[in-house]
Design a protein around this motif. Structure first.
Motif, mmCIF file in Angstrom:
data_model
loop_
_atom_site.group_PDB
_atom_site.id
_atom_site.type_symbol
_atom_site.label_atom_id
_atom_site.label_comp_id
_atom_site.label_asym_id
_atom_site.label_seq_id
_atom_site.Cartn_x
_atom_site.Cartn_y
_atom_site.Cartn_z
ATOM 1 N N LYS A 4 1.135 -1.318 0.090
ATOM 2 C CA LYS A 4 0.134 0.394 0.360
ATOM 3 C C LYS A 4 0.904 1.177 -0.108
ATOM 4 C CE LYS A 4 -3.674 -0.057 2.373
ATOM 5 N NZ LYS A 4 -4.914 -0.077 3.743
ATOM 6 N N PRO A 5 0.560 2.229 -1.077
ATOM 7 C CA PRO A 5 1.777 3.502 -1.083
ATOM 8 C C PRO A 5 0.825 4.048 0.910
ATOM 9 C CG PRO A 5 -0.514 3.536 -2.321
ATOM 10 C CD PRO A 5 -0.362 1.985 -2.035
ATOM 11 N N PRO A 6 1.858 5.148 0.556
ATOM 12 C CA PRO A 6 1.682 6.187 1.668
ATOM 13 C C PRO A 6 -0.042 6.646 1.933
ATOM 14 C CG PRO A 6 3.526 6.829 1.154
ATOM 15 C CD PRO A 6 3.272 5.667 0.131
ATOM 16 N N GLY A 7 -0.749 6.357 2.353
ATOM 17 C CA GLY A 7 -1.740 7.022 3.125
ATOM 18 C C GLY A 7 -1.451 8.890 3.259
ATOM 19 N N TRP A 8 -3.088 9.001 3.103
ATOM 20 C CA TRP A 8 -3.542 10.686 3.226
ATOM 21 C C TRP A 8 -2.975 11.036 4.560
ATOM 22 C CZ3 TRP A 8 -2.848 12.684 -0.818
ATOM 23 C CH2 TRP A 8 -3.371 11.994 -2.319
ATOM 24 N N PRO A 9 -2.617 9.900 5.441
ATOM 25 C CA PRO A 9 -1.674 11.017 6.970
ATOM 26 C C PRO A 9 -1.138 10.882 6.589
ATOM 27 C CG PRO A 9 -3.710 9.026 8.062
ATOM 28 C CD PRO A 9 -4.084 9.176 5.779
ATOM 29 N N ALA A 63 3.113 -4.005 -7.644
ATOM 30 C CA ALA A 63 1.821 -2.667 -6.646
ATOM 31 C C ALA A 63 3.140 -1.594 -6.578
ATOM 32 C CB ALA A 63 1.826 -3.479 -5.312
ATOM 33 N N MET A 64 3.883 -1.382 -6.197
ATOM 34 C CA MET A 64 5.084 -0.297 -5.821
ATOM 35 C C MET A 64 5.233 0.203 -7.281
ATOM 36 S SD MET A 64 7.802 0.186 -3.228
ATOM 37 C CE MET A 64 8.791 1.568 -2.489
ATOM 38 N N GLU A 65 5.090 -0.897 -7.589
ATOM 39 C CA GLU A 65 5.706 0.768 -8.921
ATOM 40 C C GLU A 65 4.457 0.739 -9.565
ATOM 41 O OE1 GLU A 65 7.715 -2.388 -11.935
ATOM 42 O OE2 GLU A 65 9.888 -2.326 -11.232
ATOM 43 N N ALA A 66 3.605 0.299 -9.474
ATOM 44 C CA ALA A 66 2.427 1.349 -10.400
ATOM 45 C C ALA A 66 1.888 2.256 -9.327
ATOM 46 C CB ALA A 66 0.919 -0.415 -9.755
ATOM 47 N N MET A 68 3.633 4.647 -7.869
ATOM 48 C CA MET A 68 5.218 5.155 -7.921
ATOM 49 C C MET A 68 4.938 6.651 -7.382
ATOM 50 S SD MET A 68 8.144 4.620 -7.591
ATOM 51 C CE MET A 68 8.655 3.071 -8.014
ATOM 52 N N LEU A 69 3.922 7.372 -8.413
ATOM 53 C CA LEU A 69 3.974 8.567 -8.323
ATOM 54 C C LEU A 69 4.261 8.892 -6.555
ATOM 55 C CD1 LEU A 69 3.630 11.537 -8.583
ATOM 56 C CD2 LEU A 69 1.457 11.594 -9.517
ATOM 57 N N ARG A 70 2.143 7.843 -6.202
ATOM 58 C CA ARG A 70 2.055 8.277 -4.463
ATOM 59 C C ARG A 70 3.802 7.679 -3.797
ATOM 60 N NH1 ARG A 70 -3.285 6.934 -2.864
ATOM 61 N NH2 ARG A 70 -2.722 6.999 -0.930
ATOM 62 N N TRP A 71 4.253 6.375 -4.384
ATOM 63 C CA TRP A 71 5.149 6.278 -2.869
ATOM 64 C C TRP A 71 6.185 7.805 -3.681
ATOM 65 C CZ3 TRP A 71 6.345 2.675 0.641
ATOM 66 C CH2 TRP A 71 5.112 1.516 0.525
ATOM 67 N N LEU A 72 6.661 8.269 -4.571
ATOM 68 C CA LEU A 72 6.980 8.926 -4.728
ATOM 69 C C LEU A 72 7.451 10.925 -3.943
ATOM 70 C CD1 LEU A 72 9.464 8.719 -8.052
ATOM 71 C CD2 LEU A 72 10.047 7.854 -5.119
ATOM 72 N N THR A 73 5.988 10.724 -3.532
ATOM 73 C CA THR A 73 5.046 12.012 -3.486
ATOM 74 C C THR A 73 6.181 12.774 -1.886
ATOM 75 O OG1 THR A 73 3.266 11.577 -3.999
ATOM 76 C CG2 THR A 73 3.388 13.255 -2.533
ATOM 77 N N PRO A 74 6.579 12.199 -1.252
ATOM 78 C CA PRO A 74 7.036 12.406 0.319
ATOM 79 C C PRO A 74 8.502 13.325 -0.238
ATOM 80 C CG PRO A 74 6.116 10.635 1.178
ATOM 81 C CD PRO A 74 5.508 10.618 -0.614
ATOM 82 N N TRP A 75 9.413 12.750 -0.705
ATOM 83 C CA TRP A 75 10.713 12.672 -1.658
ATOM 84 C C TRP A 75 10.804 14.290 -2.571
ATOM 85 C CZ3 TRP A 75 14.444 10.738 0.980
ATOM 86 C CH2 TRP A 75 14.145 9.659 1.653
ATOM 87 N N ILE A 76 9.592 14.284 -2.791
ATOM 88 C CA ILE A 76 9.185 15.051 -4.087
ATOM 89 C C ILE A 76 8.924 16.305 -3.147
ATOM 90 C CG2 ILE A 76 7.350 16.234 -6.176
ATOM 91 C CD1 ILE A 76 7.015 13.792 -6.518
#
Length: 181
Positions: A4-9, A63-66, A68-76
């Motif tokens: 699961k990608p990082p959640g909204w919290p 699933a992580m690659e699918a 990816m934008l949500r996973w990279l959002t904190p870094w962005i």
């Protein structure tokens, strides 16, 4: 197990931490508290991100690659915040939006010829100390949210600032100087 990608919290917490960094960096000088905040709040948030990312990476990379934008959002968020702070964008925006109110306040303080410890919001800056300067200008401090410091502005309409008194002065634009005492 699906990664699961990082959640909204978590993304909200990253956004809040970035907002605090941007707000504190919009003062005339960077606060020491900003670096402490980045160390502890940023460190804790990235540790949480890593705790979620490593198991997800090991169990379900597809699933992580699918997502990816949500996973990279904190870094962005962190990268854009660091870039904005290094380019001094938060200060330039806040100062520009507040400049007319700061000028009106500085002129009133210079005309009065006295000092004041009354706290008020001047533009986007909370001012809690103001004093007229001998050269016909004004000096005042900025006390941002949860921080009481000795940084502020000096307004000198003659363009020459008296070097008397403690602190450091750096020109901003026109008759405006950043002051740190």
């Amino acid at each position: 197990m699906i990664a699961k990608p990082p959640g909204w919290p978590l993304l909200t917490a990253f956004s809040f931490a970035a907002f605090v960094c941007l707000w504190w960096s919009s003062a005339p000088y960077l606060y020491v508290e900003l670096f402490v905040w980045v160390l502890f709040a940023g460190g804790a948030l990235f540790l949480l991100w890593i705790i979620r990312a490593v198991p997800a990476l090991l169990t379900d990379i597809g699933a992580m690659e699918a997502n990816m934008l949500r996973w990279l959002t904190p870094w962005i968020i962190a990268g854009c915040t660091a870039l904005a702070i290094s380019a001094d964008i938060p200060f330039q925006v806040r100062f520009t939006l507040s400049k007319s109110a700061l000028t009106d306040h500085a002129q009133a303080v210079a005309r009065s010829g006295t000092s004041s410890h009354e706290c008020r919001l001047v533009g986007l800056y909370p001012v809690c100390w103001s004093a007229a300067t001998p050269d016909g200008g004004a000096r005042f401090s900025i006390d941002d949210w949860r921080i009481r410091t000795s940084v502020g502005f000096v307004w000198s309409p003659r363009g020459q600032v008296s070097e008397e008194g403690p602190g450091r002065l750096d020109p901003i634009s026109g008759p405006w100087y950043a002051w740190s005492g």
